[in-house]
Scaffold this active site. Structure first.
Site, mmCIF file in Angstrom:
data_model
loop_
_atom_site.group_PDB
_atom_site.id
_atom_site.type_symbol
_atom_site.label_atom_id
_atom_site.label_comp_id
_atom_site.label_asym_id
_atom_site.label_seq_id
_atom_site.Cartn_x
_atom_site.Cartn_y
_atom_site.Cartn_z
ATOM 1 N N VAL A 54 0.802 -1.198 -0.215
ATOM 2 C CA VAL A 54 -0.083 0.321 0.036
ATOM 3 C C VAL A 54 0.226 1.217 0.480
ATOM 4 O O VAL A 54 0.254 2.217 -0.738
ATOM 5 C CB VAL A 54 -1.222 -0.184 1.292
ATOM 6 C CG1 VAL A 54 -1.893 1.354 1.110
ATOM 7 C CG2 VAL A 54 -1.876 -1.415 1.067
ATOM 8 N N ARG A 87 11.348 -1.226 6.878
ATOM 9 C CA ARG A 87 12.697 -1.833 8.225
ATOM 10 C C ARG A 87 14.222 -2.566 7.444
ATOM 11 O O ARG A 87 14.778 -2.152 7.991
ATOM 12 C CB ARG A 87 11.473 -3.738 8.350
ATOM 13 C CG ARG A 87 10.576 -3.577 9.701
ATOM 14 C CD ARG A 87 10.083 -5.363 9.737
ATOM 15 N NE ARG A 87 9.883 -5.693 8.387
ATOM 16 C CZ ARG A 87 8.417 -6.052 8.025
ATOM 17 N NH1 ARG A 87 7.831 -6.768 8.945
ATOM 18 N NH2 ARG A 87 7.894 -6.644 7.091
ATOM 19 N N GLU A 173 -10.126 5.711 5.846
ATOM 20 C CA GLU A 173 -10.905 4.983 4.759
ATOM 21 C C GLU A 173 -10.364 3.674 4.496
ATOM 22 O O GLU A 173 -11.627 2.993 3.871
ATOM 23 C CB GLU A 173 -10.934 5.915 3.256
ATOM 24 C CG GLU A 173 -12.109 6.203 2.455
ATOM 25 C CD GLU A 173 -13.398 5.419 2.873
ATOM 26 O OE1 GLU A 173 -13.649 6.500 3.035
ATOM 27 O OE2 GLU A 173 -13.990 4.139 2.636
ATOM 28 N N ILE A 180 -13.285 0.639 -1.959
ATOM 29 C CA ILE A 180 -14.142 1.326 -2.039
ATOM 30 C C ILE A 180 -14.648 2.136 -0.576
ATOM 31 O O ILE A 180 -14.522 2.128 0.336
ATOM 32 C CB ILE A 180 -15.848 -0.006 -1.276
ATOM 33 C CG1 ILE A 180 -15.792 -0.715 -2.372
ATOM 34 C CG2 ILE A 180 -16.862 0.995 -1.656
ATOM 35 C CD1 ILE A 180 -16.077 -2.820 -2.379
ATOM 36 N N GLY A 231 -0.420 -9.575 -3.531
ATOM 37 C CA GLY A 231 -0.698 -8.154 -2.880
ATOM 38 C C GLY A 231 -2.177 -8.077 -1.491
ATOM 39 O O GLY A 231 -2.071 -6.926 -1.626
ATOM 40 N N LYS A 249 -12.636 -5.235 10.872
ATOM 41 C CA LYS A 249 -13.690 -4.251 9.308
ATOM 42 C C LYS A 249 -14.831 -4.290 9.924
ATOM 43 O O LYS A 249 -15.313 -2.561 10.080
ATOM 44 C CB LYS A 249 -13.075 -4.370 7.893
ATOM 45 C CG LYS A 249 -11.954 -4.932 7.263
ATOM 46 C CD LYS A 249 -11.755 -5.701 6.062
ATOM 47 C CE LYS A 249 -10.325 -5.285 5.630
ATOM 48 N NZ LYS A 249 -10.653 -6.396 4.709
ATOM 49 N N GLY A 347 -5.630 -5.016 -2.359
ATOM 50 C CA GLY A 347 -5.031 -4.339 -3.771
ATOM 51 C C GLY A 347 -4.167 -2.791 -3.615
ATOM 52 O O GLY A 347 -4.505 -2.019 -2.585
HETATM 53 P P1 NAP Z 1 3.102 -4.957 3.572
HETATM 54 O O1 NAP Z 1 3.041 -5.127 2.164
HETATM 55 O O2 NAP Z 1 3.215 -6.454 4.724
HETATM 56 O O3 NAP Z 1 3.642 -3.406 3.975
HETATM 57 C C1 NAP Z 1 4.396 -3.278 5.219
HETATM 58 C C2 NAP Z 1 5.463 -2.279 5.440
HETATM 59 O O4 NAP Z 1 5.765 -1.945 6.367
HETATM 60 C C3 NAP Z 1 6.878 -2.207 4.807
HETATM 61 O O5 NAP Z 1 7.720 -1.840 4.192
HETATM 62 C C4 NAP Z 1 8.095 -2.844 5.832
HETATM 63 O O6 NAP Z 1 9.394 -2.876 5.599
HETATM 64 C C5 NAP Z 1 6.952 -1.627 6.833
HETATM 65 N N1 NAP Z 1 7.083 -2.307 8.082
HETATM 66 C C6 NAP Z 1 6.332 -2.855 8.436
HETATM 67 N N2 NAP Z 1 6.758 -3.410 9.729
HETATM 68 C C7 NAP Z 1 8.103 -2.364 10.421
HETATM 69 C C8 NAP Z 1 8.512 -1.693 12.020
HETATM 70 N N3 NAP Z 1 8.036 -2.329 12.737
HETATM 71 N N4 NAP Z 1 8.949 -0.598 11.771
HETATM 72 C C9 NAP Z 1 9.654 -0.385 10.107
HETATM 73 N N5 NAP Z 1 8.493 -0.556 9.064
HETATM 74 C C10 NAP Z 1 7.799 -1.579 8.922
HETATM 75 O O7 NAP Z 1 1.336 -4.583 4.132
HETATM 76 P P2 NAP Z 1 0.787 -4.037 3.158
HETATM 77 O O8 NAP Z 1 0.147 -4.963 2.785
HETATM 78 O O9 NAP Z 1 1.090 -2.728 2.488
HETATM 79 O O10 NAP Z 1 -0.058 -3.668 4.940
HETATM 80 C C11 NAP Z 1 0.095 -1.830 5.570
HETATM 81 C C12 NAP Z 1 -1.578 -1.954 6.224
HETATM 82 O O11 NAP Z 1 -2.433 -1.632 5.097
HETATM 83 C C13 NAP Z 1 -2.050 -2.935 6.324
HETATM 84 O O12 NAP Z 1 -2.151 -2.130 8.122
HETATM 85 C C14 NAP Z 1 -3.071 -3.560 5.979
HETATM 86 O O13 NAP Z 1 -3.446 -4.322 6.733
HETATM 87 C C15 NAP Z 1 -3.636 -2.408 5.501
HETATM 88 N N6 NAP Z 1 -4.063 -2.749 4.639
HETATM 89 C C16 NAP Z 1 -3.498 -3.668 3.693
HETATM 90 C C17 NAP Z 1 -4.162 -3.582 2.410
HETATM 91 C C18 NAP Z 1 -3.311 -4.577 1.192
HETATM 92 O O14 NAP Z 1 -4.346 -5.006 -0.550
HETATM 93 N N7 NAP Z 1 -2.624 -5.078 0.988
HETATM 94 C C19 NAP Z 1 -5.949 -2.920 1.363
HETATM 95 C C20 NAP Z 1 -5.579 -2.091 2.829
HETATM 96 C C21 NAP Z 1 -5.368 -2.195 3.959
HETATM 97 P P3 NAP Z 1 9.830 -3.921 4.795
HETATM 98 O O15 NAP Z 1 9.127 -3.547 3.403
HETATM 99 O O16 NAP Z 1 11.220 -3.334 4.693
HETATM 100 O O17 NAP Z 1 9.685 -4.831 4.785
HETATM 101 N N1 HSE Z 2 -5.927 -8.774 3.308
HETATM 102 C C1 HSE Z 2 -7.416 -7.679 3.074
HETATM 103 C C2 HSE Z 2 -8.708 -8.346 2.374
HETATM 104 C C3 HSE Z 2 -6.739 -6.538 2.592
HETATM 105 O O1 HSE Z 2 -8.069 -9.310 1.916
HETATM 106 O O2 HSE Z 2 -9.101 -7.959 2.200
HETATM 107 C C4 HSE Z 2 -7.940 -5.191 2.376
HETATM 108 O O3 HSE Z 2 -8.183 -5.154 3.574
#
Ligand code: NAP
Ligand code: HSE
Length: 478
Positions: A54, A87, A173, A180, A231, A249, A347
């Site tokens: 994200v 990280r 959001e 959405i 993703g 959610k 995504g």
């Molecule tokens: P992700 O791909 O795993 O990315 C997490 C990022 O945070 C990485 O850049 C990681 O660093 C960094 N990170 C994690 N823990 C850390 C720490 N303790 N200190 C410093 N950096 C740290 O996760 P994501 O899918 O983007 O999701 C991020 C958030 O958005 C979550 O809360 C998730 O629930 C929410 N979300 C995700 C989606 C989705 O579709 N993926 C949709 C809605 C909401 P590195 O890159 O160095 O490992």
């Molecule tokens: N892991 C979550 C999903 C990301 O698949 O719906 C969106 O919140």
């Protein structure tokens, strides 16, 4: 201090130089310090905590559409990423253009405290470091944008109390249903409605997995690996498949709709890890589709039912056509009636779309007070309905020792508990027609879940039953 606008000259976005006011012919509307009025022009620095799926999507969207956003805000908002927390700064990133190395840090305090950071975006996930970052940003009087539903469902009451105390908003959001705009819909667009119910598909990963198992015959594990590769899944995908991501959610939506704090420990949650190919085959044959559903419903006495579980829904129900990573949320308000919101629930780009919308909202809140919306806990005697008091029809799968009279033994216990049976089936495995252990399915009429639990406890004691029965709801969603 994060509040107030800083004037800045040009800054570098990707490989190009931008002048905040360039091209729009707008004038600086204020003096030094705080700027006011739509004609003011300033560059706001974002502290991007997290640069994974994200976070890098937010970077890419700002690279692509930053000028468009500036135009649409009357030239008032220019956003640039001032600091990035990760990280591992050496990791390869899927980000557009060149991200200057000096923007990265591994120290979240450095990001929050950086004077160039006006708005903190928390996209690292989890409930520990993320909590510290959000709390520190609020204390530093920097607006927060987050997509972290686990954090807000588990610790939102604390964080929104701090947000009110500091008079600094938290925008979220992206925390529900990816692209959405459902949070704003419930908070703003439907504010004049008593919400009767909110139900739907709010986890993209599990919907994707169920779809791939149904349509392509993939195993659970292969479908999950695909969702991770795209993703969609959480860093800990257990949250997607055990139902807790959807439950987080649902807690956020219910708190917004009903105005009382919800203890996650009281929410009934089960996930798709119990779904087997045989359930999918049965659902197809019976005219149903298996979906992970979140159901939030207000009862006549004002108590609120909230549960997440794999469910059978009729093939003709509109939610049955929600495929892949798509989500759909049906909201029923007393004034608006039924409204359905559909789109990509996870995504990179869809989620970034919601984060960027919140960034613009946050930048507006820096210009002028926009009031607090988050968790407004106005209902003193709010109560969740115990799951035992909730009623639906059911699909129950038993693992039985195949011998004459098994169906009658199970049916007798159900009859003793006054639970009606609408159908029963035990498929013959063509590969092993004489198998000793078989799956036996019962379709049951609507009854309270508590009554079913009692009957199942008794049935489990029969010596023909080999393991805990698997129960899915049959939802009519009327
Ligand atoms: P992700 O791909 O795993 O990315 C997490 C990022 O945070 C990485 O850049 C990681 O660093 C960094 N990170 C994690 N823990 C850390 C720490 N303790 N200190 C410093 N950096 C740290 O996760 P994501 O899918 O983007 O999701 C991020 C958030 O958005 C979550 O809360 C998730 O629930 C929410 N979300 C995700 C989606 C989705 O579709 N993926 C949709 C809605 C909401 P590195 O890159 O160095 O490992
Ligand atoms: N892991 C979550 C999903 C990301 O698949 O719906 C969106 O919140």
């Amino acid at each position: 201090m994060g509040i107030g606008w800083r004037r800045s000259g040009s800054f570098r976005r990707g490989s190009e130089d931008f002048s905040p006011c360039g091209g729009y012919g707008l004038e600086d509307g204020g003096g030094a310090g705080t700027f006011r009025g739509v004609n003011s022009c300033a560059s706001l620095g974002i502290g991007l905590a997290g640069f994974g799926t994200v976070g890098s999507g937010v970077w890419n969207t700002l690279e692509r559409n930053g000028d468009l956003i500036t135009g649409r805000t009357g030239g008032g908002v220019m956003l640039h990423v001032a600091k990035i927390l990760v990280r591992d700064p050496a990791k390869a990133r899927a980000a557009t253009g060149e991200v200057p190395a000096e923007r990265f840090t591994t120290n979240w305090r450095e990001l929050v405290e950086d004077p160039a950071v006006d708005i903190v975006v928390e996209l690292i996930g989890g409930t520990t470091d993320a909590f510290e970052i959000v709390a520190a940003a609020l204390r530093a009087r920097k607006p927060v944008v987050t997509g972290n539903k686990a954090l807000l469902a588990e610790r939102g009451v604390e964080l929104f109390a701090l947000s009110r105390e500091m008079d600094v908003p938290i925008h979220f959001e992206a925390a529900v249903a990816g692209g959405i705009p459902i949070i704003r819909t419930v908070q703003d667009s439907l504010i004049g409605n008593r919400i009767h119910s909110i139900s739907g598909i709010i986890n993209g990963t599990s919907n994707y997995i169920l779809g791939r198992m149904t349509d392509a015959g993939l195993t659970f594990e292969t479908a999950l690996a695909e969702a991770q590769g795209l993703g969609y899944a959480e860093a800990d995908p257990a949250l997607d498949v055990n139902g807790w991501d959807a439950a987080h959610k649902a807690i956020l939506l219910a708190t917004l709709a009903y105005g009382f704090p919800i203890d996650p420990g009281l929410v009934h949650v089960s996930g798709i890890e119990q779904v087997r190919p045989i359930d999918i085959t049965f659902s197809k044959n019976l005219g149903y589709v298996v979906k992970l559903l979140a159901v939030i419903r207000e009862h006549a006495d004002g108590s609120v039912e909230l549960r997440v579980q794999p469910s059978f829904i009729a093939k003709t129900n509109i939610l049955a056509s929600v495929h892949g990573v798509f989500n759909a949320v049906a909201v029923h308000g007393d004034a608006a009636g039924e409204a359905l919101f559909y789109g990509r629930g996870a995504g990179q780009d869809p989620t970034a779309s919601s984060v960027v919308a919140d960034l613009v909202e946050a930048s507006r809140s820096l210009r002028q007070a926009s009031g607090h919306r988050g968790f407004l806990l106005y209902r003193e005697n709010g109560r969740l309905v115990p799951v035992e008091e909730t009623s639906t029809a059911y699909y129950v799968r038993f693992d039985v020792t195949d011998r004459p009279g098994v169906v009658a033994e199970i049916a007798r216990v159900l009859a003793d508990h006054r639970i009606g049976i609408s159908g029963t089936h035990s498929p013959v495995n063509p590969a092993n027609p004489d198998a000793e252990f078989v799956d036996m399915v019962f379709l049951l009429h609507t009854c309270a879940y508590g009554k079913l639990k009692q009957a199942l406890a008794e049935i489990e004691g029969l010596d023909c039953i080999n393991s805990e029965p698997v129960v899915f709801r049959i939802e009519s969603l009327g």
